[in-house]
Motif scaffolding. Structure first.
Motif, PDB file in Angstrom:
ATOM      1  N   VAL A 214       0.824  -1.212   0.000  1.00 21.35           N
ATOM      2  CA  VAL A 214       0.000   0.000   0.000  1.00 21.35           C
ATOM      3  C   VAL A 214       0.857   1.260   0.000  1.00 21.35           C
ATOM      4  O   VAL A 214       0.482   2.286  -0.580  1.00 21.35           O
ATOM      5  CB  VAL A 214      -0.938  -0.005   1.231  1.00 21.35           C
ATOM      6  N   LEU A 215       2.027   1.187   0.617  1.00 21.93           N
ATOM      7  CA  LEU A 215       2.849   2.369   0.840  1.00 21.93           C
ATOM      8  C   LEU A 215       3.178   3.153  -0.433  1.00 21.93           C
ATOM      9  O   LEU A 215       3.032   4.386  -0.454  1.00 21.93           O
ATOM     10  CB  LEU A 215       4.134   1.959   1.556  1.00 21.93           C
ATOM     11  N   PRO A 216       3.621   2.510  -1.530  1.00 22.27           N
ATOM     12  CA  PRO A 216       3.943   3.296  -2.730  1.00 22.27           C
ATOM     13  C   PRO A 216       2.756   4.112  -3.248  1.00 22.27           C
ATOM     14  O   PRO A 216       2.938   5.233  -3.729  1.00 22.27           O
ATOM     15  CB  PRO A 216       4.368   2.229  -3.744  1.00 22.27           C
ATOM     16  N   PHE A 217       1.553   3.573  -3.146  1.00 24.87           N
ATOM     17  CA  PHE A 217       0.373   4.315  -3.593  1.00 24.87           C
ATOM     18  C   PHE A 217       0.146   5.555  -2.721  1.00 24.87           C
ATOM     19  O   PHE A 217      -0.231   6.615  -3.220  1.00 24.87           O
ATOM     20  CB  PHE A 217      -0.862   3.412  -3.556  1.00 24.87           C
ATOM     21  N   LEU A 218       0.372   5.413  -1.411  1.00 29.47           N
ATOM     22  CA  LEU A 218       0.164   6.544  -0.506  1.00 29.47           C
ATOM     23  C   LEU A 218       1.202   7.642  -0.693  1.00 29.47           C
ATOM     24  O   LEU A 218       0.927   8.816  -0.425  1.00 29.47           O
ATOM     25  CB  LEU A 218       0.204   6.048   0.950  1.00 29.47           C
TER      26      LEU A 218
ATOM     27  N   ASP B  52      -0.139  11.813 -11.413  1.00 28.84           N
ATOM     28  CA  ASP B  52      -0.578  10.946 -10.326  1.00 28.84           C
ATOM     29  C   ASP B  52      -1.200   9.660 -10.858  1.00 28.84           C
ATOM     30  O   ASP B  52      -0.927   8.555 -10.365  1.00 28.84           O
ATOM     31  CB  ASP B  52      -1.594  11.678  -9.440  1.00 28.84           C
ATOM     32  N   THR B  53      -2.043   9.810 -11.897  1.00 28.18           N
ATOM     33  CA  THR B  53      -2.732   8.651 -12.460  1.00 28.18           C
ATOM     34  C   THR B  53      -1.747   7.675 -13.101  1.00 28.18           C
ATOM     35  O   THR B  53      -1.855   6.451 -12.936  1.00 28.18           O
ATOM     36  CB  THR B  53      -3.763   9.110 -13.501  1.00 28.18           C
ATOM     37  N   VAL B  54      -0.782   8.226 -13.835  1.00 33.32           N
ATOM     38  CA  VAL B  54       0.201   7.372 -14.505  1.00 33.32           C
ATOM     39  C   VAL B  54       1.017   6.583 -13.474  1.00 33.32           C
ATOM     40  O   VAL B  54       1.253   5.372 -13.627  1.00 33.32           O
ATOM     41  CB  VAL B  54       1.129   8.225 -15.397  1.00 33.32           C
TER      42      VAL B  54
ATOM     43  N   LEU C 105      -1.120   3.809 -11.956  1.00 32.93           N
ATOM     44  CA  LEU C 105      -1.273   2.681 -12.875  1.00 32.93           C
ATOM     45  C   LEU C 105       0.018   1.885 -12.970  1.00 32.93           C
ATOM     46  O   LEU C 105      -0.002   0.643 -13.064  1.00 32.93           O
ATOM     47  CB  LEU C 105      -1.677   3.185 -14.266  1.00 32.93           C
ATOM     48  N   GLY C 106       1.156   2.579 -12.930  1.00 29.72           N
ATOM     49  CA  GLY C 106       2.440   1.897 -12.983  1.00 29.72           C
ATOM     50  C   GLY C 106       2.660   0.970 -11.808  1.00 29.72           C
ATOM     51  O   GLY C 106       3.399  -0.015 -11.903  1.00 29.72           O
ATOM     52  N   LEU C 107       2.013   1.250 -10.696  1.00 28.05           N
ATOM     53  CA  LEU C 107       2.104   0.379  -9.531  1.00 28.05           C
ATOM     54  C   LEU C 107       1.010  -0.680  -9.533  1.00 28.05           C
ATOM     55  O   LEU C 107       1.238  -1.817  -9.115  1.00 28.05           O
ATOM     56  CB  LEU C 107       2.002   1.217  -8.249  1.00 28.05           C
ATOM     57  N   ALA C 108      -0.185  -0.306  -9.985  1.00 31.87           N
ATOM     58  CA  ALA C 108      -1.331  -1.215  -9.911  1.00 31.87           C
ATOM     59  C   ALA C 108      -1.223  -2.360 -10.916  1.00 31.87           C
ATOM     60  O   ALA C 108      -1.623  -3.493 -10.618  1.00 31.87           O
ATOM     61  CB  ALA C 108      -2.626  -0.438 -10.139  1.00 31.87           C
ATOM     62  N   VAL C 109      -0.698  -2.072 -12.111  1.00 25.54           N
ATOM     63  CA  VAL C 109      -0.648  -3.100 -13.154  1.00 25.54           C
ATOM     64  C   VAL C 109       0.211  -4.292 -12.734  1.00 25.54           C
ATOM     65  O   VAL C 109      -0.236  -5.448 -12.816  1.00 25.54           O
ATOM     66  CB  VAL C 109      -0.162  -2.498 -14.488  1.00 25.54           C
TER      67      VAL C 109
END
Length: 560
Positions: free
Chosen positions: A115-119, A231-233, A236-240
């Motif tokens: 979770v940390l990278p997203f936050l 922010d979105t890019v 997505l780079g983390l979620a994919v």
């Protein structure tokens, strides 16, 4: 020609040792190093925030020293390289883990790592990317004004993100350090630091925000924002890749359903697991308790098992497992449950009891099965007159009272750094000094004895109406050298001690009963602890089996 080629291969060309060292670096080492780098950055960040307790100007004055190195090209490369490596290795660990059942601490560390990278995306965009795009470096007055006065909600999110990052770092540090011999002595200090650093940081940031809000004149100008799509890019780079790992785990589970092996446990249970599961994962998936102090990282050896059948044809230990097994002097049939992935049906026996305290489980690995001599403190405790008490009670009542007594003794011993060796009927034996120096062990033993007596008084008050007379105990403490090691087989193997010191402690308990004393302490313990307490009388008493008498400190029973 061949001779020259062999000589060339053996030639110690510059950098050969460095290349060999790099080859020895494992994914576990990379995860540790990257985590320490990220932790260092967070610590500098928190210390800079804590200076807000002085002033915003103090925060800004310290920024070149605490934050500046991380903004330099090498620091930036180290920080973001560590973040990338740590995230990739976390995904790798998630994929390699066949069972998601794990202790709460391990689950929390893994979840926080994902979770940390997203936050932190908002923090990275607001500080690093804006600086790279505009060349305008955000100062602390500007940062505090943005996150405290203009947009406190965003500021709150950043504080939560940093706290989560600190918690993740502390959990990782705990899992790494808890297997080190000196960790118990440093644990209280490290815990205090882990608690104080974020508290002081949040308080410092809040004080800086209040200072800016109360200042006369306009607030510092806000720096230009990076485009919102950044922010979105990044998200997505983390979620994919995370989604791909989850999908790969699901596909692997479907593929392996037919390819299974059987694991037989000593209590008669047999479970089937997909081929590729480790023994530790098998135990957790079947909810079978299994000790693993280091969390399955091949560091502590507490998950070790012995293969009782199905030994031949199994995969050989890898380098991390082999190194740990060699360190504890394990036999050929002993494997680490966290690393051993059976390729065929196997019968195993866990060699460390799953209910053992972490410190005791670790010591059982360090004190190899052939034992070591240690200076320890031995405590014996026995209920006086329990046989006559049991004769006038129903079996259920006897077991109930015994369980309450065993609980308070165990709580007193482990709460003061000791280890319960065994309970035999209404008698107990405990050891102090397995991981602490002799003076501290003596103090721990005395503190445990006092707590036993205090808790027993409370138990007598609670059970007053059910007892004809209060429960009374005789406690003895003695210090000296003993052979300490793991004795037994399978689940009944445990850490124990043998030698004259144990015999003398047992005899002292008998002397305490004969003298109607609640506590008998040898002078060796008192001298080692550096104490000369009141309420005791000293006697020189003969001890059966010894040619010389022993100086003993006796304290009479308080209700005697």
């Amino acid at each position: 020609m061949l001779h020259q080629l062999r000589r060339l291969r053996q030639f110690d060309w510059p950098g050969r040792a460095a290349v060999a060292a790099v080859r020895r670096v494992t994914s576990r080492d990379l995860r540790l190093f990257s985590g320490l780098a990220i932790g260092g950055f967070i610590l500098c960040h928190f210390l800079n925030h804590a200076l807000g307790l002085i002033s915003v100007d103090a925060m800004e004055a310290a920024r070149p020293f605490l934050s500046g190195p991380w903004r330099s090209p090498p620091g930036t490369g180290l920080l973001y390289g560590s973040v990338a490596v740590h995230f990739v290795l976390t995904l790798r660990a998630l994929y390699l883990r066949h069972s998601l059942r794990m202790p709460a601490r391990e689950a929390a560390q893994t979840a926080l790592g994902l979770v940390l990278p997203f936050l932190l995306i908002g923090h990275v965009v607001g500080t690093r990317i804006e600086f790279a795009a505009t060349g305008i470096e955000a100062t602390y007055p500007d940062i505090v004004a943005n996150f405290w006065v203009r947009n406190p909600v965003a500021g709150g999110r950043q504080v939560v993100a940093l706290l989560i990052a600190w918690l993740h770092f502390c959990l990782g540090l705990f899992f790494w350090l808890r297997t080190k011999p000196g960790f118990p002595a440093w644990r209280p200090t490290l815990f205090a630091v882990a608690l104080l650093v974020p508290v002081l940081s949040v308080l410092g940031f809040a004080e800086a925000g209040k200072e800016l809000a109360n200042r006369a004149g306009p607030l510092p100008e806000r720096t230009t924002h990076a485009p919102e799509w950044v922010d979105t890019v990044l998200a997505l780079g983390l979620a994919v890749p995370l989604a791909l790992v989850v999908a790969a785990r699901g596909a692997r589970g479907i593929y392996r359903r037919r390819d299974r092996v059987r694991i037989a446990y000593p209590d008669g249970r047999t479970i089937e697991i997909p081929r590729g599961f480790s023994i530790l994962e098998a135990s957790r998936s079947a909810r079978i308790p299994h000790q693993a102090v280091c969390g399955g990282r091949a560091r502590c050896s507490t998950c070790r098992i012995e293969i009782v059948h199905g030994f031949h044809g199994q995969p050989h230990p890898g380098e991390p497992e082999r190194a740990t097994l060699q360190r504890i002097g394990a036999g050929p049939r002993v494997r680490l449950a966290c690393q051993f992935r059976p390729s065929r049906d196997v019968g195993i026996v866990p060699l460390v009891h799953p209910a053992a305290a972490a410190s005791v489980a670790l010591e059982s690995g360090r004190l190899r099965s052939y034992g070591e001599e240690r200076e320890i403190v031995v405590l014996f405790c026995d209920i006086r007159g329990f046989t006559s008490l049991a004769e006038h009670r129903l079996p259920y009542d006897v077991v109930f009272i015994l369980n309450r007594y065993v609980e308070l003794v165990g709580r007193a011993v482990t709460g003061n750094g000791g280890a319960v060796d065994k309970f035999v009927g209404d008698g107990a034996m405990a050891l102090f000094g397995l991981s602490s120096p002799a003076p501290q062990a003596a103090q721990q033993g005395l503190a445990a004895a006092e707590r036993i007596l205090a808790d027993l008084a409370e138990l007598n008050e609670t059970l007053g109406r059910e007892l004809r007379e209060p429960l009374r105990v005789a406690i003895a403490l003695h210090q000296g050298p003993a052979i300490v090691g793991e004795v037994g087989y399978g689940t009944v193997a445990s850490l124990t001690a043998v030698g004259d010191t144990i015999n003398v402690a047992s005899r002292l308990e008998g002397l305490a009963k004969a003298a109607d004393a609640e506590l008998a302490v040898s002078d060796t313990v008192m001298q080692s602890a550096g104490l000369s307490p009141g309420g005791f009388e000293t006697k020189v008493l003969p001890v059966r089996g010894r040619s010389r008498s022993l100086k003993v400190w006796l304290r009479q029973s308080r209700d005697g």
